[in-house]
Every structure is written in structure tokens, then in C-alpha cells.
Design an enzyme around this catalytic site. Structure first.
Site, short mmCIF file in Angstrom:
data_model
loop_
_atom_site.label_atom_id
_atom_site.label_comp_id
_atom_site.label_asym_id
_atom_site.label_seq_id
_atom_site.Cartn_x
_atom_site.Cartn_y
_atom_site.Cartn_z
CG HIS B 71 -1.91 -1.17 1.18
ND1 HIS B 71 -3.25 -1.04 1.00
CD2 HIS B 71 -1.70 -2.51 1.29
CE1 HIS B 71 -3.84 -2.24 1.01
NE2 HIS B 71 -2.90 -3.14 1.18
CE1 TYR B 341 0.46 -4.84 7.36
CE2 TYR B 341 -0.68 -3.21 8.66
CZ TYR B 341 -0.69 -4.14 7.65
OH TYR B 341 -1.85 -4.35 6.95
#
Lengths: 97, 366
Positions: B71, B341
Site C-alpha cells: 500500500h 508492518y
């Protein structure tokens, strides 16, 4: 001037070995944690954080106990460089205060 | 100290005794080192680590240095979550009590190249960080697909490898993706959505679905399995894929800024409650459409800002950062997302020089 004790107190020994176990456990937990994507990641990190705080708290406690109870003299047969080490860390500590 | 003790301490050891003790010390060190290497994954190079996952994500074209590794192209937004209190019977989360809570969020497209054209953004995403007055946070990353493409991190890794750029052509191998879907039947619902859902030229008109299941914990300590979605209040305007090509590389950003100039954008946060038997650990499967759905509040987006200087830049939208009253389920994607992440965050914050902020005019410094 306080006289130096013959040996570390039981409290100091317990603190020392407890911290040794926790610090070594932290190394293993840390290195496992950053190398996995499995559900154990969340378990490991939830142990890693409070254990880190526990080490900080124990280190503070240990410092207080050391200032209060002192430490035995270094063995006579220790190389002089290692003895200097303790002296220099004392000097550093006194410079800070 | 007595003479006896002194004698004991200084009694010389025979060479073989010294050797034995050194071997013992060496053995303990060796076994410890081996155990440490095992724990760190160095003895099992096939283990799927965050490092391997991030290497695969980083190899999908463009220059990802300083950016999120997935993303990667996105824009920050700020707004408010206005809870209506309807969720309070299911969760004691402080930001579900009726009230207004600040939000820092991010819209993005699910690509690895931060300079990609928006036309390649089949999957659009919304991330939010909702903060309660007592400092608790609810972070969530949601996609516009009704299901996630895979159910576990290993399949996600294989999917990512299928998107890797072939150095010979500068493009992904076109057959790799077909091969992936042919060999992963669980991914069929996502593939069907991907092929049939209308394209739009906006982030504003999309549903954003939490996909993973979570537990809401109520005041009595009872647990409720839920999924959540942000439902748009703007009706979608379908645009043929071919027409998007003429709109330039950044049409999503332009659309968002234009819409926000006319006023805030809103979404309803809708929580779906599972029935017994609904999967908690498989984000590739939708829950039956007759499940109870509760509108728990409205997200109001006021302002968008470029990511380079924006407030979302240095947030990690880790979906396991949850307030009291919300907990992770046994979905294997959640720990994998958290671990990956974190690695992505470590990489991009260390590479901040590769993604410079806009220099401020000299007179503007505080």
C-alpha cells in the site's frame, strides 16, 4: 567509611541471577520475535515488553541495594586492569552526581 | 580468609582437568549459540520471516525506499469518528461510547511502487487510528474488497512472489498470477470480485472492509466475534477501466482533494456480529449476508494532506493495536500483519532520507 562486606548478600545474589535469567530470555525472545510471522509473534511481544520494564525496575532496585549494602573487595589475584575497571566506574558514577 | 581456603583456591589443576573444564565451558557456549541461531531462524532459512516477506514486497517495481512496502502509494487524512454508542452493549472500547474522537488516517492503493499510476490500484484501502481521551488507540487497515485474497501469510508470500518484477522485461511474469489463482482455490472469491467489481475514480465511494475477524468484549466480559466495514455515503460512479487511463497517474488524489474542497466525506462504521460456525480465522470467506449488522458511528473526513509531510506518515497501522474491549481473533493474518508492518516501519523510518519532507521556508520555523 563503610567496611566492605566479605561477600555479596543473598538479596544481591538473587537479584543477579534473576536478572541473568531474564536478560538471556529477552535475547531469545527478541531474536525469535523478529524472525516470525506466526501467532507466536503476538505472544512473544506481549512477554518482551513487560520483561523489559522488569529489567529496568530490577536494575534500579539493584543499584539501590548496592549503594546500601556495598560489595566485597575484588579477589587478590584479579589482574590489575579489571580492578581499575571498578575504580573507573566509581569515578564515573561520582562524576555524574 | 583462612589458609585452607587459600590453598583450595590456588591448587593447580592438571592439564587434563583444565582441558575438561574448558571443553565444558565451550560446550555450554556452543549449545547456547546453536539454540540462539535456531531461535533467530538462521538454521531454518526456509522459515517465512518478516525480512523475507518484506524483501518480496519491496521487489515489485519503483523505488520503495522510505515508503511503506505495501500500500506504498497513499495520502494522509484527518477527521473525527462520531460514535453513536450503539456498540457499547458489545464492547467497552472507549471510542465506541457515544462521542467524538480524533482520527488520523490514510487512503492508499495496494501496490509496492510508491510512484505507480492509480490505474493499477485494483485494491484501495483506508487505514484509521482512532484515539480515545484516555489515550487508547484503535488502529485498523481496511480494503475495498469484500474478502481478503488469502487466508494465511504463506499464501500471501507466494502471491507477492507472483508480482515480482522480472529483470528481463521490467514487468511481472503475466502467467505467474494466473498460476497462483489456479493453485489457490481459496482465493477464488477475491479473484471474482477483482474481475467483476466496477472500477471507480475515487476513494470516497468505496466500502472499506476490516476483513479479519476480531472479538468485541462487553462489560460483562463476554466475547462477540465481529468484522467491521466503513460504508460510504457517496454512491459509486463506475468508470470503464480504459477511461481511467486518460485521467493521469494521480486521479485518486485529485478526486479526493476536489471532493474535500466541497465539504467533508463520511462513512458509516458498521459492525457485523458472527453466528456460531462463522469462520474467525479465514478472511477469504464472507459471512452469510443475514448476519446482524450494527451502525456504530460515522467517520467524518475533513482534510487530506500529502504523505511526505502528512500526519499519517510515521504511523504504523498495525491492526493488533487495539483498545480495551477489542481483541484479536485466531486469524493467522493478524500476527503476520503486525510482524510485517513492524519490519516495514523499521525499514522506512531508517530510510527517511530517501523520502524527504518538503523543506519549510526559513521564516516558518518555530
Amino acid at each position: 567509611v563503610r567496611t566492605e562486606p566479605d561477600r555479596f548478600s543473598n538479596l544481591q545474589r538473587v537479584l543477579h541471577w534473576l536478572m541473568a535469567i531474564i536478560v538471556i530470555a529477552m535475547l531469545f525472545i527478541g531474536v525469535s520475535m523478529v524472525s516470525t510471522l506466526t501467532p507466536s509473534f503476538l505472544t512473544l511481544i506481549s512477554v518482551h515488553k513487560p520483561l523489559g520494564i522488569a529489567i529496568l525496575a530490577l536494575a534500579v532496585l539493584r543499584l539501590g541495594v548496592r549503594l546500601r549494602l556495598g560489595a566485597p573487595p575484588l579477589p587478590d589475584d584479579l589482574p590489575w586492569k579489571l580492578k581499575r575497571w571498578r575504580q573507573s566506574s566509581r569515578i564515573l558514577c561520582s562524576m555524574r552526581s | 580468609m583462612s589458609d585452607e581456603e587459600n590453598l583450595t583456591r590456588h591448587a593447580p589443576l592438571s592439564p587434563s582437568a583444565v582441558g575438561g573444564r574448558l571443553a565444558l565451558i565451550g560446550g555450554v557456549l556452543f549449545i547456547s549459540a546453536l539454540a540462539f541461531a535456531y531461535a533467530g531462524g538462521w538454521l531454518t532459512p526456509d522459515r517465512l520471516s518478516p525480512t523475507r516477506m518484506l524483501a518480496a514486497l519491496s521487489d515489485r517495481g519503483g523505488n520503495p525506499l522510505g515508503h511503506r512496502r505495501n500500500h506504498s502509494k497513499g495520502i494522509c487524512f484527518t477527521g473525527v469518528f462520531e460514535a453513536n454508542g450503539a456498540a457499547s452493549q458489545y464492547s467497552i472500547a472507549p471510542m465506541l461510547v457515544a462521542g467524538r474522537y480524533p482520527v488520523i488516517g490514510r487512503f492508499a492503493i495496494a501496490v509496492g511502487n510508491p510512484d505507480a499510476s492509480d490505474i493499477v490500484g485494483r485494491v484501495k484501502s483506508m487505514a484509521v487510528r482512532i484515539v480515545s481521551p484516555n489515550g487508547q488507540e484503535w488502529r485498523s487497515g481496511m480494503n475495498n474488497s469484500p474478502v481478503f485474497v488469502v487466508s494465511n501469510p504463506h499464501d500471501f508470500y507466494e502471491l507477492t512472489l507472483a508480482q515480482d518484477i522480472d529483470p528481463a522485461t521490467g514487468k511481472p511474469d503475466p502467467s505467474a498470477m494466473k498460476r497462483f489463482f489456479a493453485t489457490h482455490p481459496d482465493s477464488a472469491p477475491f479473484a471474482e470480485w477483482s474481475q467483476t467489481a466496477p472500477w471507480t475514480a475515487s476513494w470516497a465511494d468505496q466500502f472499506y472492509n476490516g476483513l479479519d475477524a476480531f472479538h468485541f468484549i462487553d462489560a460483562g466480559g463476554a466475547s462477540h466475534l465481529v468484522r467491521w466495514s466503513m460504508e460510504p455515503t457517496v454512491s459509486p460512479t463506475s468508470v470503464p477501466h480504459a477511461a481511467l487511463a486518460s485521467m493521469g497517474p494521480d486521479f485518486l488524489e485529485h478526486d479526493l482533494i476536489k471532493r474535500l474542497a466541497d465539504g467533508p466525506l463520511t462513512w458509516h462504521l458498521v459492525v457485523t456480529l458472527a453466528e456460531p460456525g462463522d469462520p474467525s480465522n479465514d478472511a477469504t470467506k464472507v459471512w452469510p449476508s443475514d448476519r446482524k449488522r450494527v451502525d456504530v458511528g460515522t467517520l467524518v473526513v475533513h482534510k487530506a494532506e500529502a504523505e511526505a509531510d502528512g500526519p499519517c506518515r510515521d504511523f504504523n497501522y498495525d491492526p493488533t493495536i487495539l483498545p480495551t474491549g477489542i481483541a484479536v481473533s485466531d486469524d493467522p493474518l493478524l500476527p503476520a500483519r503486525s510482524a510485517a508492518y513492524a519490519k516495514s516501519f523499521d525499514l522506512r523510518t531508517a530510510e527517511a532520507a530517501d523520502y524527504p519532507r518538503t523543506p519549510r521556508p526559513a521564516g516558518d520555523r518555530p
